[in-house]
Motif scaffolding. Structure first.
Motif, PDB file in Angstrom:
ATOM      1  N   HIS A   1      50.134  41.981  37.709  1.00 46.66           N
ATOM      2  CA  HIS A   1      49.036  41.151  38.217  1.00 46.66           C
ATOM      3  C   HIS A   1      47.763  41.969  38.307  1.00 46.66           C
ATOM      4  O   HIS A   1      47.784  43.201  38.263  1.00 46.66           O
ATOM      5  CB  HIS A   1      49.378  40.547  39.579  1.00 46.66           C
ATOM      6  CG  HIS A   1      49.312  41.510  40.738  1.00 46.66           C
ATOM      7  ND1 HIS A   1      50.282  42.461  40.988  1.00 46.66           N
ATOM      8  CD2 HIS A   1      48.381  41.670  41.715  1.00 46.66           C
ATOM      9  CE1 HIS A   1      49.957  43.150  42.076  1.00 46.66           C
ATOM     10  NE2 HIS A   1      48.805  42.705  42.534  1.00 46.66           N
TER      11      HIS A   1
ATOM     12  N   HIS B   1      45.047  41.434  53.088  1.00 48.17           N
ATOM     13  CA  HIS B   1      44.962  41.381  51.633  1.00 48.17           C
ATOM     14  C   HIS B   1      43.505  41.107  51.307  1.00 48.17           C
ATOM     15  O   HIS B   1      43.031  39.990  51.423  1.00 48.17           O
ATOM     16  CB  HIS B   1      45.874  40.292  51.080  1.00 48.17           C
ATOM     17  CG  HIS B   1      46.006  40.350  49.596  1.00 48.17           C
ATOM     18  ND1 HIS B   1      45.809  39.271  48.774  1.00 48.17           N
ATOM     19  CD2 HIS B   1      46.294  41.400  48.777  1.00 48.17           C
ATOM     20  CE1 HIS B   1      45.986  39.651  47.518  1.00 48.17           C
ATOM     21  NE2 HIS B   1      46.281  40.937  47.495  1.00 48.17           N
TER      22      HIS B   1
ATOM     23  N   HIS C   1      44.662  42.699  40.925  1.00 51.02           N
ATOM     24  CA  HIS C   1      44.134  42.542  42.281  1.00 51.02           C
ATOM     25  C   HIS C   1      42.630  42.757  42.167  1.00 51.02           C
ATOM     26  O   HIS C   1      42.187  43.805  41.724  1.00 51.02           O
ATOM     27  CB  HIS C   1      44.792  43.573  43.198  1.00 51.02           C
ATOM     28  CG  HIS C   1      44.193  43.645  44.574  1.00 51.02           C
ATOM     29  ND1 HIS C   1      44.832  43.146  45.684  1.00 51.02           N
ATOM     30  CD2 HIS C   1      43.015  44.142  45.006  1.00 51.02           C
ATOM     31  CE1 HIS C   1      44.060  43.346  46.756  1.00 51.02           C
ATOM     32  NE2 HIS C   1      42.953  43.951  46.368  1.00 51.02           N
TER      33      HIS C   1
ATOM     34  N   ASP D   1      45.138  38.159  44.097  1.00 41.08           N
ATOM     35  CA  ASP D   1      46.028  38.575  43.015  1.00 41.08           C
ATOM     36  C   ASP D   1      46.136  37.444  42.002  1.00 41.08           C
ATOM     37  O   ASP D   1      46.390  36.297  42.379  1.00 41.08           O
ATOM     38  CB  ASP D   1      47.432  38.869  43.563  1.00 41.08           C
ATOM     39  CG  ASP D   1      47.462  40.111  44.421  1.00 41.08           C
ATOM     40  OD1 ASP D   1      46.455  40.850  44.440  1.00 41.08           O
ATOM     41  OD2 ASP D   1      48.492  40.342  45.081  1.00 41.08           O
TER      42      ASP D   1
HETATM   43 ZN   LIG Z   1      46.604  42.263  45.835  1.00 44.88          ZN
END
Ligand SMILES: [Zn+2]
Length: 440
Positions: free
Chosen positions: A386, A307, A388, A311
């Motif tokens: 969300h 990742h 990112h 987020d």
């Molecule tokens: Zn993300």
């Protein structure tokens, strides 16, 4: 007699009954059909429903001359099970996969594997894709993206539906090059003539934008110097380069810029030429729903999948702002990353904003720190609304929460001695007469 025919009462009743019957049947039919439409379960989601709109270029170009010809530059083993494609301008992934007769489903499996890297979203002319097929089943087992001799990505099949990527980044050797030229005509023309790329000239003018008006302050007879660092693999230039130092001598002033170890450019006194960044691309505070984690398991596929950003949970439509001055280098719609923006900032910084609902900037547009660029959303493969957000420094994703980004305007006090030493080294190079590709 010429009287018009009139139905008897009995006939009229019969007709009315007929009409009523027909109306009832039609109404029942329509109600049933609409009901079915509303209440029938949606079709199961499969990867194939994703529209290939991500690849925005025309699809017609690629021809079916699939099998590798002997004259192509060949890396590694080749056979009829290994197909290679060199990207030409206008090519896109969909057409290339069609050209080598690999299904769009398999292509989307690879695009899914590419979600955290997004290397396949930008295919540049001269890049190559090498497809390795299983000799018996003709199933794609591996695809290699060759970006340059120092940078490749390998997508390897791990089961029937999934691929995994491996990025190969070779450090190579780096050599300095001095470009030293009088200005003849415009700065732009002279800089291009001296061998700088369009992008590099753009970076230089952007770096000095608060100090130099290149149209008014720079004239024929002025002079500029650039120390550039170029990457080589096996003695060949890879195309990767960055500018270490710039000096511009106009009649009245001297201007300079030196790249320091933190990725920022400063003048000889240590004052930052890059404007500071802001830490977060939004106003107010939002909860971190998934932190930066290079060893994360993907929440949907449950596989190890890095990742590379953070987020922030936020409702769809929250305004998103650029965290620094820069140029929009990508505006894309990716089946997994959703609608996203990439911004290249001065120095060696890059930011990405994903799963957006609406994008309000265009590719190539210059943006300022704090300028609104989009509204947050829930597009692509996303478990809920969300944002990112990613920051890359020198081509590597770093944790946006802790990354050392230029929030200050000059070289930090504790680093000043090291900065002075670096400036002295670069000035020594600038004082040399012409040189090309000396060790760095
Ligand atoms: Zn993300």
């Amino acid at each position: 007699m010429n009287a018009t025919w009139k139905p008897t009462k009995n006939q009229q009743t019969k007709q009315r009954r007929k009409r009523r019957f027909f109306l009832i049947v039609a109404t029942l039919f329509v109600v049933g059909w609409v009901g079915y439409y509303i209440y029938s379960p949606p079709p199961p989601e499969t990867v194939t429903v994703v529209k290939p709109t991500v690849f925005e270029k025309p699809t017609e170009r690629l021809k079916h001359d699939a099998v590798l010809s002997a004259s192509l530059p060949v890396r590694g083993q080749t056979s009829k099970h290994v197909l290679q494609r060199t990207i030409a301008s206008g090519d896109n992934l969909s057409a290339i996969f069609a050209g080598v007769e690999i299904s769009q489903t398999v292509m989307l499996q690879i695009v899914a594997a590419d979600e955290s890297l997004l290397a396949l979203d930008i295919l540049r002319p001269g890049n190559t894709l090498t497809f390795t097929l299983d000799e018996e089943t003709r199933q794609l087992t591996k695809m290699e993206l060759f970006i340059d001799p120092a940078h490749q990505v390998i997508y390897q099949r791990i089961d029937d539906r999934n691929f995994e990527y491996r990025e190969i980044i070779l450090p190579g050797t780096w050599k300095y090059q001095l470009l030293d030229s009088d200005i003849d005509g415009s700065f732009y023309q002279s800089a291009i003539f001296s061998g700088l790329s369009d992008r590099e000239v753009g970076n230089i003018t952007y770096l000095f934008k608060n100090k130099v008006n290149f149209n008014r302050d720079i004239r024929a007879g002025d002079r500029f110097q650039v120390v550039r660092n170029l990457q080589l693999i096996d003695g060949k230039l890879t195309g990767q380069s960055h500018i270490e130092a710039v000096r511009i001598f106009s009649r009245k002033h001297h201007y300079s810029a030196f790249l320091f170890e933190d990725g920022n450019y400063y003048d000889e006194k240590g004052k930052s030429l890059a404007r500071a960044f802001q830490r977060y691309p939004f106003k107010g505070r939002y909860r971190i729903t998934s932190p930066f984690n290079l060893a994360r398991r993907h929440p949907i596929t449950k596989r190890i999948s890095p990742h590379k950003g953070v987020d922030f949970g936020m409702s769809v439509g929250t305004p998103i702002y650029s965290t620094g001055d820069g140029v929009v280098t990508r505006v894309k719609n990716h089946p997994y990353a959703g609608k996203y923006i990439e911004i290249q900032h001065e120095g060696r910084y890059l930011t990405r904003y994903m799963h957006l609902s609406r994008i309000t900037v265009k590719r190539g547009e210059k943006v300022k720190r704090g300028e609104r660029i989009a509204l947050s959303g829930n597009t692509g493969r996303s478990t809920g609304p969300h944002l990112h957000y990613e920051i890359h420094i020198k081509g590597r994703a770093v944790n946006p929460i802790t990354a050392k980004i230029p929030l200050a305007v000059s070289v930090p006090k504790g680093k000043f001695k090291a900065f002075k030493q670096r400036v002295a080294e670069l000035e020594l190079l600038l004082e040399k007469s012409q040189f090309d590709l000396i060790g760095s």
